[in-house]
Design an enzyme around this catalytic site. Structure first.
Site, PDB file in Angstrom:
ATOM      1  N   CYS A  66      21.900  45.913  27.328  1.00 29.00           N
ATOM      2  CA  CYS A  66      22.204  47.005  28.615  1.00 29.00           C
ATOM      3  C   CYS A  66      22.238  48.275  28.099  1.00 29.00           C
ATOM      4  O   CYS A  66      22.349  48.945  27.098  1.00 29.00           O
ATOM      5  CB  CYS A  66      23.797  47.161  29.065  1.00 29.00           C
ATOM      6  SG  CYS A  66      24.017  47.826  30.363  1.00 29.00           S
ATOM      7  N   CYS A 149      24.209  45.727  34.862  1.00 29.00           N
ATOM      8  CA  CYS A 149      25.501  45.135  34.267  1.00 29.00           C
ATOM      9  C   CYS A 149      25.202  43.649  33.429  1.00 29.00           C
ATOM     10  O   CYS A 149      25.240  42.682  34.508  1.00 29.00           O
ATOM     11  CB  CYS A 149      26.750  45.431  34.878  1.00 29.00           C
ATOM     12  SG  CYS A 149      28.344  44.486  33.829  1.00 29.00           S
ATOM     13  N   PHE A 276      52.956  29.513  36.409  1.00 26.25           N
ATOM     14  CA  PHE A 276      51.796  30.532  36.672  1.00 26.25           C
ATOM     15  C   PHE A 276      50.735  29.791  37.369  1.00 26.25           C
ATOM     16  O   PHE A 276      49.516  30.312  36.837  1.00 26.25           O
ATOM     17  CB  PHE A 276      51.746  31.167  35.302  1.00 26.25           C
ATOM     18  CG  PHE A 276      53.060  31.452  34.479  1.00 26.25           C
ATOM     19  CD1 PHE A 276      53.633  32.691  34.851  1.00 26.25           C
ATOM     20  CD2 PHE A 276      53.554  30.689  33.454  1.00 26.25           C
ATOM     21  CE1 PHE A 276      54.701  32.941  33.848  1.00 26.25           C
ATOM     22  CE2 PHE A 276      54.619  31.044  32.890  1.00 26.25           C
ATOM     23  CZ  PHE A 276      55.196  32.282  32.984  1.00 26.25           C
ATOM     24  N   CYS A 370      44.972  34.214  27.570  1.00 30.74           N
ATOM     25  CA  CYS A 370      43.755  35.374  27.072  1.00 30.74           C
ATOM     26  C   CYS A 370      44.291  36.250  26.192  1.00 30.74           C
ATOM     27  O   CYS A 370      43.780  37.094  26.026  1.00 30.74           O
ATOM     28  CB  CYS A 370      43.518  36.112  28.507  1.00 30.74           C
ATOM     29  SG  CYS A 370      44.915  37.143  29.278  1.00 30.74           S
TER      30      CYS A 370
END
EC number: 2.1.1.-
Length: 415
Positions: A66, A149, A276, A370
């Site tokens: 990029c 992007c 969750f 994560c």
């Protein structure tokens, strides 16, 4: 080199945050956009430094994908070749587990493709020359106005100018605000925040523009301004009308990988608790074969899941419960009806829930995270309670960043 000087250093490794690390007599310093073995000139400020000149480049260095790399703070590691980058990212998971004394099989990193991130949260600000729309500079509030992007889906990047038009109507004077764009099956779902109170004239103009530009929806701070089309996303065979700003896995391909790992481990489990659960990312896939109890504290997410279930036939029973699992985890007795549990908490992890689960007789567990550090903590709790960690699979859902997803599968009571 003193704590506020320029000088030459050698990078020894890449730290957990994605920055190069140099070891100096007075401690470590962190230098963004460098690689192990590189000799660099830097300007130091305490334990951080800015790259001034690259004197000796690593053979692992490559051209970034990029034009905005090093200006935009969205990516940290585009300059690193794929193989060493992926080994390093897998090691984030391995290292976190070893830090908790957990030595288990960690699979090779599952790679994810560029141009697949389906939500972009843009920083924006109105100026005399127009609307800046992009991402903040590394460790700064300065907005880098982007034209490309390589992380984000093309369907979003192709609409940057249209998003700037929306931003021009939303802008609270010259102050910064956020505009998120999510790719759904109905089109782009836009969610703004930080724009202050919108007046009637703004609302009318925004409504007309959203319809003209064929966006699916625009919301501000969770309030729907205009919704020409319900933003839908399928989870398995169930189409779910997602609420504004709801949690989604960053890429559809990573979500499919995670779901496949979950379903393979659950096998023929008759009753599953999905904790969750969000809008039903895993629960609705699980419900094709098993009865599911879906638990979540976000009322809008649960309502969306419930609406999805009501419009599809052939699923096993799905029950829902709104509950703050950080304050009120499912207790050991409440877990008795379940053969399997899936949990996918925020970055803080699920320590309280893991403590209860560790005391249970649930046969199969899938932990999704994560954050390798909190995952390792939660897995250590489960392991101490008698669970056997079969395998941990890291997934590069957050391409060229220091973040990594991981799926751990565990069993108890079966050899």
């Amino acid at each position: 080199m003193t704590s506020s000087k320029t000088g030459q250093i050698t990078i020894r490794s890449i730290g957990a945050g994605g920055d190069g690390v140099a070891n100096l007599p007075d401690g470590q310093i962190y230098v963004p956009f460098t690689l192990p073995g590189e000799v660099v000139n830097v300007a130091r400020d305490k334990n951080r430094a800015t790259l001034m000149a690259l004197l000796e480049a690593s053979p692992e260095r490559q051209n970034p994908a990029c034009r905005h790399f090093e200006d935009c703070g969205g990516c940290a590691l585009q300059h690193w070749q794929d193989e060493p980058y992926r080994l390093w990212k897998r090691e984030l998971v391995v290292g976190a587990l070893k830090g908790r004394g957990t030595d288990v099989e960690v699979a090779p990193l599952v790679a994810c493709n560029p141009h697949t991130r389906r939500r972009a949260v843009f920083a924006a600000r109105k100026t005399e020359k127009g609307v800046l729309l992009g991402f903040n500079r590394h460790q700064s509030h300065e907005i880098i106005d982007i034209v490309e992007c390589p992380v984000t889906v093309p369907e979003i990047i192709a609409r940057l100018d249209d998003l700037r038009e929306v931003g021009a109507l939303l802008a609270p004077g010259s102050g910064p605000f956020k505009l998120a764009a999510t790719l759904t099956e109905s089109g782009l779902d836009l969610a703004a925040s930080g724009c202050g109170k919108l007046n009637d004239e703004q609302r009318r103009a925004l409504t007309a523009l959203v319809i003209k530009k064929d966006f699916a929806r625009l919301s501000h701070e969770g309030e729907i301004i205009v919704e020409p089309k319900k933003p839908l996303i399928h989870f398995g065979k169930v189409p779910v009308p997602i609420p504004p700003g709801c949690f989604l896995q960053a890429t559809a391909e990573a979500e499919e990988t995670m779901a496949a790992l979950v379903l393979a481990h659950l096998g023929k489990a008759r009753r599953v608790a999905d904790l969750f659960c969000g809008v039903g990312t895993f629960a609705l896939r699980i419900a094709e074969k098993s009865a599911v109890h879906a638990v979540e504290n976000d009322a809008a997410a649960l309502a969306a899941l419930d609406r999805g279930v009501r419009h599809v036939q052939g699923l096993k029973p799905v029950s829902i419960e709104r509950r703050d699992l950080f304050r009120r985890p499912l207790m050991t007795k409440e877990l008795l009806p379940y053969n399997a549990v899936v949990f996918d908490p925020p970055r803080a992890g699920a320590e309280e829930q893991a403590l209860e689960l560790a005391k249970s007789k649930v046969e199969k567990v899938v932990a999704i995270s994560c954050n390798p550090v909190t995952l390792a903590r939660d897995l250590a709790i489960l392991q101490k309670g008698g669970y056997r960690i079969e395998r941990v699979t890291p997934i590069d859902q957050f391409l060229w960043s220091a973040h990594v997803e991981a799926v751990a599968v565990l069993t108890k009571g079966r050899q």
